[in-house]
Design a protein around this motif. Structure first.
Motif, PDB file in Angstrom:
ATOM      1  N   ARG A 102      40.339 154.744 106.565  1.00 17.41           N
ATOM      2  CA  ARG A 102      41.476 154.996 107.259  1.00 17.41           C
ATOM      3  C   ARG A 102      41.383 156.151 108.244  1.00 17.41           C
ATOM      4  N   ASP A 106      46.832 156.146 109.152  1.00 16.18           N
ATOM      5  CA  ASP A 106      46.493 155.205 107.997  1.00 16.18           C
ATOM      6  C   ASP A 106      46.460 154.071 108.649  1.00 16.18           C
ATOM      7  N   LEU A 108      43.679 151.238 109.426  1.00 20.13           N
ATOM      8  CA  LEU A 108      42.345 150.805 108.960  1.00 20.13           C
ATOM      9  C   LEU A 108      41.078 150.858 110.148  1.00 20.13           C
TER      10      LEU A 108
END
Length: 188
Positions: A102, A106, A108
């Motif tokens: 990540r 945050d 991915l």
């Protein structure tokens, strides 16, 4: 115990400790890949959403959504064109995005593939709708040679657009200060 036996014992102990540390490091680096399939929505030219999950296409940087570029002496909405290109690519049935890390927001970090197996990240760069951010240099060279997308005219690199926006908003100094406290640098 003789000196020779102590050296052997200490050597075996040191080797065992190094092996243990190597195994621990290997386990920490062995993060499971997270896979997503479904109805993706392109937030911009290098970011997707799927429900509540936010994904960032790894290795590329696309124009900011409201960014304009120049082609044939006229401005064009390259940021919106990049988002539209990505949306068209992820609409293909069987699009799969995989990642295990990540970013600082945050999101991915993913590589997405179409149902036919094509790398969507690479296709965005090859079509000139994004630039390489470390991983797709060959595709960027192809896009430049063919004067595809962004390379058909002039444009400001997306990172520079973000930096200018931060500096003009006064947000940049606060972001850098917070970044120093938590230990991350200012990157896309």
């Amino acid at each position: 115990m003789t000196r020779g036996l102590r050296l052997i014992r200490d050597g075996v102990t040191a080797f065992a400790m190094l092996a243990l540390v190597a195994l621990i490091a290997a386990k920490l680096n062995d993060a499971a890949k997270i896979e997503h399939m479904g109805a993706f929505h392109a937030a911009d030219g290098d970011s997707l959403t799927l429900g509540d999950e936010r994904l960032r296409l790894e290795g590329i940087d696309a124009p900011e959504l409201n960014q304009s570029c120049e082609r044939a002496g006229e401005a064009w909405a390259c940021g919106r064109a990049a988002r539209a290109a990505l949306q068209d690519m992820v609409l293909a049935s069987g699009t799969l995005c995989q990642g295990s890390r990540r970013d600082r927001y945050d999101r991915l970090l993913v590589v997405c593939r179409s149902g036919a197996g094509g790398d969507i990240n690479a296709a965005m760069v090859r079509r000139g709708m994004a630039i390489s951010y470390g991983d797709y240099g060959k595709e960027e060279a192809e896009a430049k040679a063919q004067r595809a997308g962004l390379w058909a005219g002039t444009f400001e690199r997306p990172r520079d657009v973000r930096d200018h926006a931060r500096q003009s908003s006064g947000f940049d100094g606060a972001l850098r200060f917070i970044g120093q406290i938590v230990g991350w640098g200012v990157k896309p």
